[in-house]
Design an enzyme around this catalytic site. Structure first.
Site, PDB file in Angstrom:
ATOM      1  N   GLY A   1     -23.754  31.220  14.166  1.00 40.28           N
ATOM      2  CA  GLY A   1     -23.145  32.429  14.478  1.00 40.28           C
ATOM      3  C   GLY A   1     -22.197  32.852  14.893  1.00 40.28           C
TER       4      GLY A   1
ATOM      5  N   GLU B   1     -14.192  34.483   8.947  1.00 39.11           N
ATOM      6  CA  GLU B   1     -14.015  34.227   7.336  1.00 39.11           C
ATOM      7  C   GLU B   1     -14.317  32.968   6.859  1.00 39.11           C
ATOM      8  OE1 GLU B   1     -13.154  35.683   3.776  1.00 39.11           O
ATOM      9  OE2 GLU B   1     -13.610  36.902   5.594  1.00 39.11           O
TER      10      GLU B   1
ATOM     11  N   HIS C   1     -16.709  30.925   7.777  1.00 36.55           N
ATOM     12  CA  HIS C   1     -18.275  30.959   7.324  1.00 36.55           C
ATOM     13  C   HIS C   1     -18.572  31.680   6.030  1.00 36.55           C
ATOM     14  CE1 HIS C   1     -18.658  30.499  12.163  1.00 36.55           C
ATOM     15  NE2 HIS C   1     -19.543  29.577  11.578  1.00 36.55           N
TER      16      HIS C   1
ATOM     17  N   GLY D   1     -18.293  22.910   6.117  1.00 32.32           N
ATOM     18  CA  GLY D   1     -16.928  23.165   6.016  1.00 32.32           C
ATOM     19  C   GLY D   1     -16.145  21.783   6.689  1.00 32.32           C
ATOM     20  N   GLN D   2     -15.050  21.555   6.120  1.00 32.63           N
ATOM     21  CA  GLN D   2     -14.218  20.256   6.285  1.00 32.63           C
ATOM     22  C   GLN D   2     -13.576  20.361   7.704  1.00 32.63           C
ATOM     23  OE1 GLN D   2     -12.121  19.964   2.567  1.00 32.63           O
ATOM     24  NE2 GLN D   2     -13.551  18.504   1.906  1.00 32.63           N
TER      25      GLN D   2
ATOM     26  N   ASP E   1     -14.691  20.646  10.260  1.00 35.02           N
ATOM     27  CA  ASP E   1     -15.803  19.713  11.205  1.00 35.02           C
ATOM     28  C   ASP E   1     -15.897  18.622  10.474  1.00 35.02           C
ATOM     29  OD1 ASP E   1     -16.255  21.461  13.486  1.00 35.02           O
ATOM     30  OD2 ASP E   1     -17.161  22.714  12.091  1.00 35.02           O
TER      31      ASP E   1
ATOM     32  N   VAL F   1     -10.812  26.872   6.358  1.00 32.78           N
ATOM     33  CA  VAL F   1     -10.111  28.255   6.148  1.00 32.78           C
ATOM     34  C   VAL F   1      -9.399  28.702   7.243  1.00 32.78           C
ATOM     35  CG1 VAL F   1     -10.625  30.872   5.825  1.00 32.78           C
ATOM     36  CG2 VAL F   1     -12.254  28.981   4.541  1.00 32.78           C
TER      37      VAL F   1
ATOM     38  N   MET G   1      -9.811  28.388  11.446  1.00 31.13           N
ATOM     39  CA  MET G   1     -10.885  29.510  11.996  1.00 31.13           C
ATOM     40  C   MET G   1     -12.056  28.946  12.647  1.00 31.13           C
ATOM     41  SD  MET G   1     -10.920  32.609   9.354  1.00 31.13           S
ATOM     42  CE  MET G   1      -9.556  33.482   8.883  1.00 31.13           C
TER      43      MET G   1
ATOM     44  N   ARG H   1     -14.502  29.652  18.215  1.00 26.81           N
ATOM     45  CA  ARG H   1     -14.011  29.416  19.768  1.00 26.81           C
ATOM     46  C   ARG H   1     -12.509  30.211  19.812  1.00 26.81           C
ATOM     47  NH1 ARG H   1     -17.178  24.557  19.574  1.00 26.81           N
ATOM     48  NH2 ARG H   1     -18.813  24.495  21.112  1.00 26.81           N
TER      49      ARG H   1
HETATM   50  O1  PAF Z   1     -21.135  23.640  12.451  1.00 26.65           O
HETATM   51  C1  PAF Z   1     -22.033  23.995  13.111  1.00 26.65           C
HETATM   52  O2  PAF Z   1     -21.786  25.504  13.560  1.00 26.65           O
HETATM   53  C2  PAF Z   1     -23.340  23.446  14.000  1.00 26.65           C
HETATM   54  O3  PAF Z   1     -22.787  22.361  14.173  1.00 26.65           O
HETATM   55  C3  PAF Z   1     -24.444  23.488  12.811  1.00 26.65           C
HETATM   56  C4  PAF Z   1     -24.080  22.483  11.548  1.00 26.65           C
HETATM   57  C5  PAF Z   1     -24.840  24.691  12.606  1.00 26.65           C
HETATM   58  C6  PAF Z   1     -25.495  22.794  13.509  1.00 26.65           C
HETATM   59  O4  PAF Z   1     -25.841  23.312  14.749  1.00 26.65           O
END
Ligand code: PAF
Length: 282
Positions: A31, A35, A37, A147-148, A150, A176, A184, A187
């Site tokens: 949540g 942009e 996401h 997303g890359q 992470d 992004v 983005m 946090r």
């Molecule tokens: O990348 C995230 O926001 C979280 O690690 C995920 C993949 C939703 C798992 O909680």
């Protein structure tokens, strides 16, 4: 757009969609959408018939001293952003739905969790792999978009899919960035104006390392040293790690052959920020 709060109902809908031959595209999130996401949601929209976005701040991936309680949340805002992207379903369970009493099962992807963020965030990737496995079993997607930014999370999930024969495709999506280069992240909202200014050093370090790589530097220690100089300039950031690593195993590399991951984790004030790029011959 439907909002589904229970595991049972979500599984029932997923079964019906699959029986009707619909392709389910899935974007798991915690949540407080931005942009970055929404770009993942658009990608899911492009390749699937039904788009499901989960919103769940997963307690098992936060360490005891991390920001679970203060993690930003705004469901109404997320809902209207997802509505505008023509999302079909928001899966919005609470912690009791996902981790009922006597919950005892965890998924561990060994090896990959030993590097980068896994070194300091002990147990983090067990929490991620566990919740993502559960979400896949609940949403039953054909595609899941990650997303890359992470990068380690993406690699952990890709490994898990292969090792556990999970029947879906992982779709990686490029990081992004804000106009000024900051990756983005939910946090970023913690940053005060001075910290946000300093956070730009992370992207500066990416530009520097990429430029040196293009100019033929392949020695990881030189690249890391130059990155450190950038990250510590102008009052600097607190560096947690600077890594040049193999893009599959995430192990440190000394001399880059064809490609490598450059990844950093830093703190601006109390806020932990990560970013990365792939260094690759043109
Ligand atoms: O990348 C995230 O926001 C979280 O690690 C995920 C993949 C939703 C798992 O909680």
């Amino acid at each position: 757009m439907k909002i589904i709060e229970t595991v049972k109902e979500m599984q029932g809908i997923a079964d019906d969609l699959r029986r009707a031959g619909k392709k389910i595209g899935f974007v798991p999130t915690m949540g407080y959408l931005h942009e970055g996401h929404l770009a993942l949601v658009r990608k899911a929209r492009e390749i699937s018939d039904t788009v499901v976005v989960s919103i769940f701040v997963n307690p098992t991936q936060f360490g005891p001293t991390e920001d679970l309680d203060r993690y930003p949340r705004d469901f109404e805002r997320d809902r209207s952003l997802l509505e505008a992207e023509k999302t079909d379903i928001i899966f919005f369970p609470d912690a009791r739905q996902m981790y009922p009493e006597r919950y005892a099962t965890y998924v561990q992807v060994r090896g990959l969790e030993d590097f980068l963020c896994g070194r300091t965030r002990k147990g983090h990737f067990i929490g991620v792999a566990t919740v993502v496995t559960k979400l896949f079993n609940i949403v039953k997607p054909h595609y899941a978009v990650f997303g890359q930014k992470d990068f380690q999370q993406l690699k952990v999930i890709e490994r898990m899919i292969k090792d556990l024969n999970m029947d879906l495709e992982i779709i990686p999506y490029p990081t992004v960035r804000e106009k000024d280069g900051l990756a983005m992240s939910s946090r970023n909202t913690y940053l005060n104006p001075q910290e946000r200014e300093r956070a730009l050093l992370i992207h500066e370090s990416i530009k520097k390392v990429t430029e040196l790589f293009k100019n033929g530097i392949r020695d990881a220690s030189i690249l890391k040293e130059k990155a450190r100089e950038v990250l510590l300039s102008k009052d600097g950031l607190d560096i947690e790690y600077i890594t040049i690593a193999d893009t599959e195993t995430l192990e440190d590399i000394e001399i880059i052959k064809d490609k490598a991951l450059y990844a950093v984790a830093c703190r601006a004030g109390k806020t932990r920020l990560i970013d990365n790029t792939i260094l690759m011959e043109d």
